[in-house]
Design a protein around this motif. Structure first.
Motif, PDB file in Angstrom:
ATOM      1  N   LEU A  92       0.652  -1.165  -0.130  1.00  0.00           N
ATOM      2  CA  LEU A  92      -0.106   0.125  -0.085  1.00  0.00           C
ATOM      3  C   LEU A  92       0.929   1.162   0.103  1.00  0.00           C
ATOM      4  O   LEU A  92       0.255   2.260  -0.099  1.00  0.00           O
ATOM      5  CB  LEU A  92      -0.902   0.118   1.088  1.00  0.00           C
ATOM      6  N   GLY A  93       2.173   1.202   0.494  1.00  0.00           N
ATOM      7  CA  GLY A  93       3.085   2.344   0.312  1.00  0.00           C
ATOM      8  C   GLY A  93       3.565   2.678   1.647  1.00  0.00           C
ATOM      9  O   GLY A  93       4.459   3.680   1.732  1.00  0.00           O
ATOM     10  N   PHE A  94       3.141   2.166   2.598  1.00  0.00           N
ATOM     11  CA  PHE A  94       3.627   2.684   4.072  1.00  0.00           C
ATOM     12  C   PHE A  94       3.949   1.269   4.888  1.00  0.00           C
ATOM     13  O   PHE A  94       3.664   0.104   4.417  1.00  0.00           O
ATOM     14  CB  PHE A  94       2.469   3.425   4.890  1.00  0.00           C
ATOM     15  N   GLU A  95       4.583   1.566   5.759  1.00  0.00           N
ATOM     16  CA  GLU A  95       5.247   0.434   6.627  1.00  0.00           C
ATOM     17  C   GLU A  95       4.617   0.629   8.003  1.00  0.00           C
ATOM     18  O   GLU A  95       4.589   1.685   8.808  1.00  0.00           O
ATOM     19  CB  GLU A  95       6.820   0.583   6.617  1.00  0.00           C
ATOM     20  N   ASN A  96       4.120  -0.654   8.733  1.00  0.00           N
ATOM     21  CA  ASN A  96       3.589  -0.291  10.194  1.00  0.00           C
ATOM     22  C   ASN A  96       4.403  -1.353  11.008  1.00  0.00           C
ATOM     23  O   ASN A  96       3.919  -2.448  11.249  1.00  0.00           O
ATOM     24  CB  ASN A  96       2.107  -0.629  10.438  1.00  0.00           C
ATOM     25  N   ALA A  97       5.772  -1.131  11.080  1.00  0.00           N
ATOM     26  CA  ALA A  97       6.607  -2.070  11.750  1.00  0.00           C
ATOM     27  C   ALA A  97       6.470  -1.915  13.203  1.00  0.00           C
ATOM     28  O   ALA A  97       6.096  -0.974  13.959  1.00  0.00           O
ATOM     29  CB  ALA A  97       8.249  -1.682  11.200  1.00  0.00           C
ATOM     30  N   TYR A  98       6.788  -3.240  13.881  1.00  0.00           N
ATOM     31  CA  TYR A  98       7.088  -3.209  15.403  1.00  0.00           C
ATOM     32  C   TYR A  98       8.225  -2.298  15.611  1.00  0.00           C
ATOM     33  O   TYR A  98       9.453  -2.223  14.743  1.00  0.00           O
ATOM     34  CB  TYR A  98       7.310  -4.423  15.953  1.00  0.00           C
ATOM     35  N   ALA A  99       8.205  -1.527  16.586  1.00  0.00           N
ATOM     36  CA  ALA A  99       9.395  -0.524  17.120  1.00  0.00           C
ATOM     37  C   ALA A  99       9.414  -0.518  18.783  1.00  0.00           C
ATOM     38  O   ALA A  99       8.317  -0.082  19.328  1.00  0.00           O
ATOM     39  CB  ALA A  99       9.402   0.576  16.390  1.00  0.00           C
ATOM     40  N   LEU A 100      10.452  -0.264  19.118  1.00  0.00           N
ATOM     41  CA  LEU A 100      10.607  -0.034  20.620  1.00  0.00           C
ATOM     42  C   LEU A 100      10.407   1.404  20.559  1.00  0.00           C
ATOM     43  O   LEU A 100      11.033   2.372  19.903  1.00  0.00           O
ATOM     44  CB  LEU A 100      11.810  -0.596  21.336  1.00  0.00           C
ATOM     45  N   VAL A 101       9.671   1.999  21.663  1.00  0.00           N
ATOM     46  CA  VAL A 101       9.125   3.285  21.658  1.00  0.00           C
ATOM     47  C   VAL A 101       9.293   3.731  23.262  1.00  0.00           C
ATOM     48  O   VAL A 101       9.050   2.911  24.013  1.00  0.00           O
ATOM     49  CB  VAL A 101       7.809   3.609  21.326  1.00  0.00           C
ATOM     50  N   THR A 102      10.186   4.750  23.419  1.00  0.00           N
ATOM     51  CA  THR A 102      10.376   5.369  24.841  1.00  0.00           C
ATOM     52  C   THR A 102       9.730   6.976  24.751  1.00  0.00           C
ATOM     53  O   THR A 102       9.306   7.621  23.960  1.00  0.00           O
ATOM     54  CB  THR A 102      11.611   5.557  25.261  1.00  0.00           C
ATOM     55  N   LYS A 103       9.808   7.369  26.135  1.00  0.00           N
ATOM     56  CA  LYS A 103       9.403   8.647  26.398  1.00  0.00           C
ATOM     57  C   LYS A 103      10.500   9.438  26.406  1.00  0.00           C
ATOM     58  O   LYS A 103      10.423  10.788  26.121  1.00  0.00           O
ATOM     59  CB  LYS A 103       8.572   8.628  27.738  1.00  0.00           C
ATOM     60  N   SER A 104      11.621   9.018  26.942  1.00  0.00           N
ATOM     61  CA  SER A 104      12.870   9.699  27.159  1.00  0.00           C
ATOM     62  C   SER A 104      13.503   9.996  26.002  1.00  0.00           C
ATOM     63  O   SER A 104      13.479   9.184  25.075  1.00  0.00           O
ATOM     64  CB  SER A 104      13.582   8.856  27.930  1.00  0.00           C
ATOM     65  N   ASN A 105      13.954  11.068  25.696  1.00  0.00           N
ATOM     66  CA  ASN A 105      14.733  11.665  24.734  1.00  0.00           C
ATOM     67  C   ASN A 105      16.358  11.209  24.790  1.00  0.00           C
ATOM     68  O   ASN A 105      16.983  11.503  23.791  1.00  0.00           O
ATOM     69  CB  ASN A 105      14.758  13.273  24.458  1.00  0.00           C
ATOM     70  N   ARG A 106      16.523  10.763  25.764  1.00  0.00           N
ATOM     71  CA  ARG A 106      18.116  10.461  25.939  1.00  0.00           C
ATOM     72  C   ARG A 106      18.398   8.997  25.365  1.00  0.00           C
ATOM     73  O   ARG A 106      19.596   8.662  25.213  1.00  0.00           O
ATOM     74  CB  ARG A 106      18.395  10.291  27.182  1.00  0.00           C
ATOM     75  N   PHE A 107      17.392   8.350  24.723  1.00  0.00           N
ATOM     76  CA  PHE A 107      17.444   7.004  24.236  1.00  0.00           C
ATOM     77  C   PHE A 107      17.510   7.226  22.737  1.00  0.00           C
ATOM     78  O   PHE A 107      16.226   8.011  22.417  1.00  0.00           O
ATOM     79  CB  PHE A 107      16.792   5.939  24.835  1.00  0.00           C
ATOM     80  N   LYS A 108      18.084   6.910  21.803  1.00  0.00           N
ATOM     81  CA  LYS A 108      17.951   6.998  20.288  1.00  0.00           C
ATOM     82  C   LYS A 108      18.182   5.681  19.462  1.00  0.00           C
ATOM     83  O   LYS A 108      17.171   5.711  18.474  1.00  0.00           O
ATOM     84  CB  LYS A 108      19.117   8.026  19.720  1.00  0.00           C
ATOM     85  N   SER A 109      18.685   4.694  19.936  1.00  0.00           N
ATOM     86  CA  SER A 109      18.616   3.627  19.425  1.00  0.00           C
ATOM     87  C   SER A 109      18.466   2.424  20.517  1.00  0.00           C
ATOM     88  O   SER A 109      18.421   2.429  21.734  1.00  0.00           O
ATOM     89  CB  SER A 109      20.172   3.256  19.014  1.00  0.00           C
ATOM     90  N   ILE A 110      18.102   1.202  20.018  1.00  0.00           N
ATOM     91  CA  ILE A 110      17.661   0.165  20.899  1.00  0.00           C
ATOM     92  C   ILE A 110      19.000  -0.214  21.646  1.00  0.00           C
ATOM     93  O   ILE A 110      19.112  -0.555  22.708  1.00  0.00           O
ATOM     94  CB  ILE A 110      17.040  -1.126  20.128  1.00  0.00           C
ATOM     95  N   SER A 111      20.235   0.245  20.935  1.00  0.00           N
ATOM     96  CA  SER A 111      21.523  -0.408  21.692  1.00  0.00           C
ATOM     97  C   SER A 111      21.474   0.453  22.813  1.00  0.00           C
ATOM     98  O   SER A 111      22.534  -0.024  23.656  1.00  0.00           O
ATOM     99  CB  SER A 111      22.594   0.135  20.518  1.00  0.00           C
ATOM    100  N   ASP A 112      21.075   1.583  22.948  1.00  0.00           N
ATOM    101  CA  ASP A 112      21.134   2.502  24.244  1.00  0.00           C
ATOM    102  C   ASP A 112      20.644   1.809  25.530  1.00  0.00           C
ATOM    103  O   ASP A 112      20.781   2.236  26.584  1.00  0.00           O
ATOM    104  CB  ASP A 112      20.498   3.925  23.778  1.00  0.00           C
ATOM    105  N   LEU A 113      19.650   0.698  24.991  1.00  0.00           N
ATOM    106  CA  LEU A 113      18.934   0.134  26.158  1.00  0.00           C
ATOM    107  C   LEU A 113      19.545  -1.018  26.798  1.00  0.00           C
ATOM    108  O   LEU A 113      19.308  -1.576  27.844  1.00  0.00           O
ATOM    109  CB  LEU A 113      17.570  -0.414  25.746  1.00  0.00           C
ATOM    110  N   THR A 114      20.695  -1.557  26.206  1.00  0.00           N
ATOM    111  CA  THR A 114      21.326  -2.769  26.438  1.00  0.00           C
ATOM    112  C   THR A 114      21.726  -2.775  28.058  1.00  0.00           C
ATOM    113  O   THR A 114      21.502  -3.647  28.655  1.00  0.00           O
ATOM    114  CB  THR A 114      22.526  -2.817  25.597  1.00  0.00           C
ATOM    115  N   ASP A 115      22.459  -1.627  28.116  1.00  0.00           N
ATOM    116  CA  ASP A 115      22.907  -1.547  29.859  1.00  0.00           C
ATOM    117  C   ASP A 115      21.793  -1.095  30.881  1.00  0.00           C
ATOM    118  O   ASP A 115      22.045  -1.277  32.082  1.00  0.00           O
ATOM    119  CB  ASP A 115      24.044  -0.770  30.050  1.00  0.00           C
TER     120      ASP A 115
END
Length: 508
Positions: A351-374
């Motif tokens: 249809l032209g768009f993607e509805n992917a699963y994604a990890l979502v946070t409220k905090s702006n200090r996380f930009k990538s899933i890698s930031d959650l590892t620790d």
């Protein structure tokens, strides 16, 4: 004004929803009584069988209603396939049949238990007196024992009726139209008028049926024919009042094309958009809403529905059981070939768009899933009912070394407010969801591609693959919707705009 519009829409749908609810409830109750009354008599006359019969019925009663309803669909689907191979004829495994069978099982315990209890409480003196006047065992049962036990038996029937009517609201995910359609659709589209209307309608129906059965019970106990006739007439009025208006409206079985939806708001919007396209081409369509992921795919393959929108990542991981992550175009092409080869399903295109699963946070200090590892060991994550059982969750944990302190499952529409309010730290959201913008949330990047692409794909059933008019009507939807447009449409739906109105704005 918006509430008035929603109420008007709810009233417009009432004939269809009430007809489906009454029909499946009464059919299930009738089947349940046909089976459970003789078993109750057998349990009363043969005490050694009583524990086993009531125990089996009690075990069925412990199964959650939604689970019991859902279990019947794959069972009947398999039986239908076997019947077609052996006899050249099959039957519909979606909607009425699985709902009726599951609800009939659900109704058996109170009727069976009360029948056994009522008959078992009759004294030996009464039985001896019946024998003394020369009554046969069958005559003793019908002329003496059942009339004495009738108040207790009727109490069981009343309980079963209330249980069946209440549980029938859960039959929506397996394709049975019911008052539950209000509740499932309302929860997903934030239409609280629908939710309250559905709950009130189901409760009113259950209470009314219970009171009419109580009137019949009192009439039978006191030999008051007027009460019995009044109760039966009341039941007849409800049945005729529900079924006759519904019979005058086009149902799924009468419509030319059936559109399926999964149980979340984007799917309701897309189904309304597909319906607009078909009707613009002069084709009549109807929707079967709120179907589970496995149910809707099997329904399409079996020709129970004609078209629906699925997502490449879901098909890749769940149906094809593939774990590698190729490029978007390669994935879509391989999915199309596999669907056609395995099931005869046609993939018209994205249809032209993607509805992917994604990890979502409220905090702006996380930009990538890698930031959650620790940090994940100090955090709680929430996901929808499917997420934690899906391959994507396993891939995320293994790829990024995530080990969250807690996991919570909840309705998708409740995850975003929970994150915004700080009740959870991370959610498994959806990239096209309008609530991301609404609550000012951050979608984390997935640099290691643990989550596959989730392009929205338009799928057509095998029986419609050669229907040129149908295919032509749908083709303008291919590559016609951007993710920005879908996110805005989802935002409107989350704020309570009806899916049909959202679809109208999306089609412009």
């Amino acid at each position: 004004m918006e509430s008035a519009t929603q109420l008007s829409e709810a009233l417009a749908r009432l004939p269809d929803y009430l007809a489906g609810h009454v029909l499946v409830s009464l059919a299930a109750l009738a089947l349940g009584l046909t089976v459970s009354l003789p078993l109750g008599v057998a349990a009363a006359r043969r005490p050694k069988f009583r524990a086993g019969l009531l125990g089996a019925a009690s075990v069925i009663q412990t199964i959650p209603g939604l689970a019991l309803l859902t279990l019947f669909y794959p069972l009947l689907l398999a039986l239908g396939g076997l019947s077609e191979r052996l006899f050249g004829a099959t039957f519909s495994a979606l909607g009425f049949l699985p709902a009726m069978l599951a609800l009939a099982l659900y109704s058996m315990l109170p009727v069976m238990r009360n029948t056994a209890t009522g008959l078992g409480a009759i004294t030996d003196a009464v039985k001896d007196a019946a024998r003394a006047i020369g009554l046969t065992p069958r005559q003793r049962l019908w002329l003496v024992e059942i009339p004495i036990a009738l108040p207790v038996i009727m109490a069981g029937i009343r309980t079963a009726a209330v249980w069946v009517i209440g549980t029938a609201t859960l039959s929506t995910p397996i394709g049975q139209t019911s008052l539950g359609n209000y509740i499932f659709a309302g929860l997903q589209t934030q239409n609280w008028v629908f939710v309250l209307f559905g709950c009130a309608a189901a409760a009113t129906l259950a209470i009314t049926i219970d009171q009419l059965l109580a009137l019949i019970e009192r009439g039978l106990s006191t030999h008051n024919r007027a009460r019995v006739i009044g109760g039966l007439c009341g039941l007849a009025i409800i049945v005729m009042g529900a079924l006759l208006p519904g019979a005058m409206r086009p149902h799924a079985s009468q419509a030319s094309y059936v559109i399926g939806t999964k149980p979340f708001s984007e799917q309701y919007v897309l189904a309304a958009l597909i319906e607009r396209r078909l009707e613009a081409s002069g084709l009549r369509a109807t929707r079967r809403e709120g179907l589970g992921s496995g149910v809707i795919f099997n329904a399409l393959a079996a020709g129970e529905i004609d078209v629906y929108v699925d997502y490449s990542g879901t098909l890749w991981a769940n149906q094809m059981q593939r774990s590698e992550t190729p490029s978007r175009n390669v994935m879509v092409n391989e999915i199309g070939v596999w669907l056609n080869r395995q099931y005869g399903i046609s993939l018209l295109g994205p249809l032209g768009f993607e509805n992917a699963y994604a990890l979502v946070t409220k905090s702006n200090r996380f930009k990538s899933i890698s930031d959650l590892t620790d940090k994940s060991g100090e955090m709680t994550i929430a996901g929808d009912y499917e997420f934690f059982a899906r391959p994507e969750w396993r891939n995320l944990r293994e790829t990024y070394g995530l080990n969250f302190r807690g996991q919570r499952q909840m309705q998708a529409e409740f995850m975003y407010p929970a994150l915004a309010d700080g009740q959870v730290d991370v959610i498994a959201g959806y990239t096209s969801d309008g609530q991301i913008v609404r609550f000012g949330l951050t979608v984390l990047q997935d640099p290691k591609s643990a989550i596959p692409p989730y392009d929205a794909l338009l799928l057509v059933s095998p029986k419609r693959a050669a229907d040129e008019k149908f295919i032509t009507a749908l083709k303008p939807l291919i590559n016609a919707i951007t993710v920005e447009a879908m996110r805005e449409a989802n935002r409107k739906a989350a704020e309570g705009m009806p899916p049909a109105a959202v679809a109208k704005s999306l089609a412009r």
